[in-house]
Write a protein that holds these residues in place. Structure first.
Motif, PDB file in Angstrom:
ATOM      1  N   THR A   1     110.032 -41.344  37.145  1.00 48.35           N
ATOM      2  CA  THR A   1     109.764 -41.711  38.532  1.00 48.35           C
ATOM      3  C   THR A   1     109.226 -40.522  39.313  1.00 48.35           C
ATOM      4  OG1 THR A   1     110.680 -42.881  40.439  1.00 48.35           O
ATOM      5  CG2 THR A   1     112.052 -41.162  39.451  1.00 48.35           C
TER       6      THR A   1
ATOM      7  N   ARG B   1     110.427 -47.386  41.777  1.00 50.60           N
ATOM      8  CA  ARG B   1     109.092 -46.810  41.568  1.00 50.60           C
ATOM      9  C   ARG B   1     109.073 -46.053  40.241  1.00 50.60           C
ATOM     10  NH1 ARG B   1     107.534 -42.201  45.730  1.00 50.60           N
ATOM     11  NH2 ARG B   1     107.325 -43.970  47.147  1.00 50.60           N
TER      12      ARG B   1
ATOM     13  N   GLY C   1     103.938 -47.438  39.561  1.00 49.18           N
ATOM     14  CA  GLY C   1     103.978 -47.218  40.994  1.00 49.18           C
ATOM     15  C   GLY C   1     105.136 -47.989  41.601  1.00 49.18           C
ATOM     16  N   ASN C   2     105.034 -48.355  42.882  1.00 48.50           N
ATOM     17  CA  ASN C   2     106.095 -49.113  43.527  1.00 48.50           C
ATOM     18  C   ASN C   2     106.253 -50.482  42.856  1.00 48.50           C
ATOM     19  OD1 ASN C   2     106.548 -47.051  45.380  1.00 48.50           O
ATOM     20  ND2 ASN C   2     105.093 -47.913  46.866  1.00 48.50           N
TER      21      ASN C   2
END
Length: 434
Positions: A194, A334, A339-340
């Motif tokens: 992350t 994330r 990504g998110n």
């Protein structure tokens, strides 16, 4: 010599030999104890009689000799009142040991009525017998109990067995909070899967959040549960929940309730019995239901224990107590790859991060070295359920149950420091412009 005279002579000779034996034994015993008695009588007044009776009870043969005048007037024991026969002494001793001296079979009046050890009680005017305040056995028992309690209390203080919450010991240097790099270096471990930026890890924003709650409510304020309820410790007893992470949750709940005045609900649902893979998914609807049924809950603690390499021991000596070290944990929803993660959106993430950071700040300042750095990982871990949601990794599989239980005391104190708002003064000074 006539036959009757011969028997009488033999009896006299036997009696004399018995007299001599009694005299020698008595002299030897009193040579050992008399100096002590002299000191006690000189300094303790009436209480010396207690010590006298205690020694007398250790040598019934000598008392028997005294009863029949083996020592003579010049060798009588000071302070000794009317004596008992050997049979009566042994009977009194057995009754005293069984605690039933006053329940039937008492000695005749004037031969120890109502008092253990057989000593006659002094008479008041009018010939009425005065009640004894305490028997010798009761006095000695009370003295022993008091000594044991005092000894235990002293031992707890000396060895640190009794937990005493710390005062502020290690104020954080504001320089550690000035920029993103310093903050991460001193307070965080970011997992390789992350990423976290300065928009999320900003000390000023994290410390400005008010994490305090009111203790007065109509229902529980804190929920403790375990996504991984099957986690155990090095000496946990198989099948005994009280020695697992669930037992540690019981201990934490008790401290928060009894010492700090919170209302705590400890949920013991099991979500990892067959497999750990779906534990968070399995736990989510159950915890949502608990929160719906208890709207007063403001704080959720998911209590775990970590898994470490066997050679790594998460333990420290905290005031003489072996104490498991622990770690606060946050999910960021994330990953570097995706990504998110939209379907794991967490509207409470900023508050989650503020809560764990304020807990870590309190731990560093009050219990330096007790906590590991806050661990940040990629997923959500059900932390979206409440703003004040704390995931704690307490110890590891190679910690003992005692070490884990001991960690509950400082963890509860740290929680109270944050939830009661006691850390706000230090926070305000750190945020004040120079």
């Amino acid at each position: 010599m006539e036959e009757g005279q011969d028997v009488e002579t033999q009896a006299s000779l036997g009696e004399e030999l018995l007299h001599m034996a009694g005299r020698e034994i008595g002299n030897a015993l009193y040579r050992q104890f008399v100096p002590a008695f002299a000191f006690v009588q000189e300094n303790a007044g009436d209480t010396s009689g207690i010590f006298q009776k205690q020694v007398n009870s250790l040598m019934p043969f000598c008392l028997y000799a005294q009863e029949y005048g083996f020592y003579g007037d010049t060798q009588s024991i000071p302070g000794t009142q009317e004596s008992l026969s050997l049979e009566e002494i042994l009977l009194a001793e057995s009754r005293e040991g069984s605690g039933d001296m006053a329940d039937g079979g008492e000695l005749e009046a004037g031969e120890g009525e109502g008092q253990a050890g057989g000593e006659a009680l002094p008479e008041e005017e009018g010939g009425e017998t005065q009640d004894a305040e305490m028997s010798l056995d009761e006095l000695l028992r009370a003295e022993n109990e008091a000594a044991m309690e005092a000894s235990q209390a002293l031992a707890e203080q000396e060895t640190g067995q009794q937990f005493i919450p710390h005062a502020l010991k290690n104020p954080v240097d504001s320089q550690m909070l000035q920029d993103y790099e310093s903050l991460v270096q001193n307070f965080y471990t970011i997992d390789s899967n992350t990423m976290a930026g300065s928009d999320q890890l900003d000390a000023k924003k994290l410390l400005e959040k008010d994490m305090s709650i009111e203790k007065e409510s109509a229902g529980p304020q804190i929920l403790i549960f375990h996504t991984h309820s099957q986690e155990t410790f090095a000496d946990s007893v198989p099948g005994d929940e009280s020695t697992s992470i669930v037992g540690v949750g019981d201990r934490l709940a008790d401290i928060l309730t009894q010492q700090y005045g919170y209302q705590v609900l400890h949920h013991k649902g099991q979500y990892d019995v067959e497999t750990r893979d779906d534990a968070y998914s399995n736990a989510l609807p159950a915890i949502e239901q608990v929160l719906a049924e208890n709207p007063s809950i403001e704080v959720v603690i998911d209590l775990h224990r970590d898994q470490m390499a066997e050679e790594t021991r998460l333990v420290m000596d905290l005031d003489g107590r072996p104490t498991a070290r622990f770690m606060f944990f946050n999910g960021l929803s994330r990953t570097k790859k995706t990504g998110n993660i939209s379907y794991l959106y967490n509207e409470n993430q900023e508050e989650n991060l503020a809560f764990s950071f304020q807990m870590q700040m309190a731990a560093v300042q009050y219990y330096p070295g007790l906590t590991r750095k806050i661990y940040l990982k990629g997923y959500r871990y059900n932390m979206h359920l409440k703003p004040r949601y704390l995931l704690v990794e307490l110890g590891a599989q190679n910690n003992t149950v005692e070490e884990a239980m001991n960690a509950c005391d400082p963890l509860a104190h740290i929680l109270d420091l944050v939830l009661s708002g006691q850390t706000r003064q230090q926070t305000d000074s750190l945020l004040a412009p120079e």
